[in-house]
Design a protein around this motif. Structure first.
Motif: not given
Length: 583
Positions: A279-291
């Motif tokens: 899952a992308l949320v497991e690797a990326v900590r930047q909320t802007e990217l996830i959103e």
């Protein structure tokens, strides 16, 4: 491909050479043959003129007695001594005498073309095969009038065998020379084609590497031709492509990673790229990217955002998330563009505007305040008005210095700063700067000394501009060195440049501030800098001036131990100066 292209180029060169040599041989042979034939006819004509000067006796041309025939044969043999065949033919074609055959065995010559022309025009010539001697001959015939009888024809002939031998010798030498040229030029052409094929192969290999994601630059050759320019263009294209796609990740409709490259993980500070299927949320900590990715997965065609990574050394990235579709599957591609340099420039611009505004505001406020005080009635106060006017004058001078420094920086940024590079003695240059510094140093009880080697080479510099650099460093040293301290100016030659050093026993510069002291308006001690009237631009101007001279400037310092400012200037080169003056 290389072998195919190599042999194609090689055979093309050989075919071109042979195509040139064959016409040369053909036309050279024809021209040489014409020259030899022309020379042969001229030789026969000359022999004919000599023979006509002492022709045979007319009685011998009408043979009625054996002695007459013997006289004619003697004349023919004498004339044939010049290595030509001589034949005497009557007007009816009967051969009266011949230097190589028995005339009784020879057929009538009435139909020979040279005989007909000679009887009709006076002379004639032809090239043909002789049935009598069985060889090709050059024939030249001339009509001889006989008193009391019909004219006769004197014919002279040269064998073409000599001409053929000369032509063959020429052609043999031509082909030997052509073979040598063919071998030399062929070898060179093969080497050129081999080199060309190798360079094309390297370009092909480079394109294959780029297609596989390897964007290492291609080292171009120094030939300066079209292939060299193509290699440079491909390397630049690969570099731009690398910057574009090296920070990419692709996620599917369920928000799981299906692709990411090492650059993406490096930027986000991950130890390794996200695992495929995670899952992308497991690797990326930047909320802007996830959103941004989730907005695209919800139906947005593209979403732009900006993220910041790092704490001590921050990096700025423009993130773009766009929808992708492959068949019945859909997802999002996430691309990061490094905009750190752009943000740095924006910060410098904002700081510059803020600093300039602040630097102008302080003296302008003081001038305005004291001027209003004077207008309010203090001008009639003899005790304070002089002091107020002195303050106004001091702040106006500070504004003037600040304006001058800004104008200098503006010229430097626009590359409009003109230098008059001349040969300059190091000792004389340093002494002239020290003279202007001695008085203010003495007022502050500072000792200034000079330490120069006996033989220093002259430098190439603009005296006035370089004096600004040294004077600025000396002023800074005096401002930040306590009373009773010492300042030393030294220089040393190293390779193609002279290094100047200004050392002081002042308060020193903290390690954290040293990388920024050459920035505009940057001050280590803000309050003290303004107190002594500094604009915060001196070291920045000094850095620009040193760099336009082709040198560099740096600082070594410890708090409480003083500072050492170093800058370099190129040594004067007479040859370079001559070229510059020649232009």
């Amino acid at each position: 491909m290389r072998l195919n292209l190599f042999w194609k180029l090689g055979f093309a060169f050989f075919a071109l050479l042979i195509a040139v040599l064959l016409p040369v041989d053909f036309y050279a042979e024809r021209a040489l043959r014409r020259d030899y034939e022309r020379a042969g006819f001229e030789q026969l004509a000359a022999i004919a003129r000599i023979a006509l000067a002492s022709p045979p006796q007319p009685s011998s041309l009408v043979p009625s007695h054996p002695e007459d025939s013997a006289a004619l044969r003697g004349w023919v043999a004498k004339t044939a001594a010049s290595n030509v065949r001589v034949t005497v033919i009557a007007s009816d074609g009967q051969v009266l005498a011949d230097s190589q055959s028995d005339p009784r065995t020879m057929e009538s010559h009435a139909g020979r073309p040279e005989i007909r022309d000679a009887l009709r025009k006076g002379d004639g010539q032809s090239i043909r095969h002789s049935v009598t001697v069985h060889s090709n001959l050059l024939y030249y015939a001339v009509r001889l009038s006989v008193a009391g009888g019909p004219p006769v024809v004197l014919r002279f002939a040269l064998p073409l065998q000599t001409v053929e031998e000369e032509i063959w010798e020429f052609r043999r030498n031509l082909w030997l020379a052509s073979l040598f040229v063919l071998l030399v030029t062929g070898t060179i052409s093969l080497l050129i084609s081999r080199s060309f094929a190798g360079r094309v192969e390297r370009l092909q290999e480079f394109s294959r590497r780029v297609a596989q994601g390897d964007f290492r630059p291609l080292f171009a050759d120094s030939a300066g031709d079209a292939l060299d320019k193509l290699a440079v263009s491909l390397s630049e294209t690969a570099a731009r492509l690398d910057l574009t796609i090296r920070t990419v990740a692709v996620v599917d409709a369920t928000d799981r990673v299906v692709f990411s490259n090492p650059g993406f993980a490096e930027i986000l500070g991950l130890d390794m790229p996200p695992k495929i299927g995670s899952a992308l949320v497991e690797a990326v900590r930047q909320t802007e990217l996830i959103e941004a990715v989730r907005s695209v997965l919800r139906g947005e065609p593209a979403v732009h955002a900006e993220i910041v990574t790092g704490t001590v050394r921050q990096r700025f990235f423009a993130a773009t998330a766009a929808a992708v579709r492959g068949g019945e599957k859909s997802g999002a591609v996430l691309v990061l563009h490094d905009i750190s340099d752009l943000r740095k420039l924006e910060r410098v611009r904002r700081d510059f505007v803020a600093n300039v505004s602040h630097e102008f505001k302080t003296p302008l406020t003081a001038i305005q305040g004291f001027a209003e005080t004077l207008l309010a009635g203090a001008i009639d106060d003899p005790q304070n008005r002089i002091h107020f006017l002195e303050v106004i004058l001091e702040h106006s001078r500070r504004l003037a210095r600040l304006t001058d420094d800004l104008l200098k920086l503006s010229k430097m940024d626009a590359d409009r700063l003109e230098l008059e590079i001349r040969r300059l003695s190091v000792s004389q240059f340093v002494e002239s700067c020290i003279e202007t510094t001695q008085r203010p140093a003495a007022e502050k009880d500072l000792r200034i000394s000079v330490n120069l080697p006996a033989r220093l080479p002259d430098i190439a510099a603009d005296r006035l501009r370089l004096a600004e650099v040294l004077q600025n460093l000396l002023d800074n040293a005096m401002q930040y060195t306590p009373t009773g301290g010492q300042i030393v100016v030294s220089a040393s030659a190293d390779g193609a440049e002279v290094t100047f050093t200004v050392s002081d026993t002042g308060i020193g510069i903290p390690q954290a501030d040293q990388p920024r002291i050459f920035e505009r308006f940057y001050r280590v001690d803000v309050a003290r800098s303004r107190e002594v009237g500094g604009t915060g631009l001196g070291l920045s101007i000094a850095k620009h001036l040193v760099e336009v001279h082709g040198g560099r400037i740096w600082v070594e310092s410890e708090v409480g131990q003083g500072s050492q400012f170093h800058f370099t200037v190129p040594i004067f080169d007479p040859e370079r100066a001559a070229l510059r003056s020649g232009r």
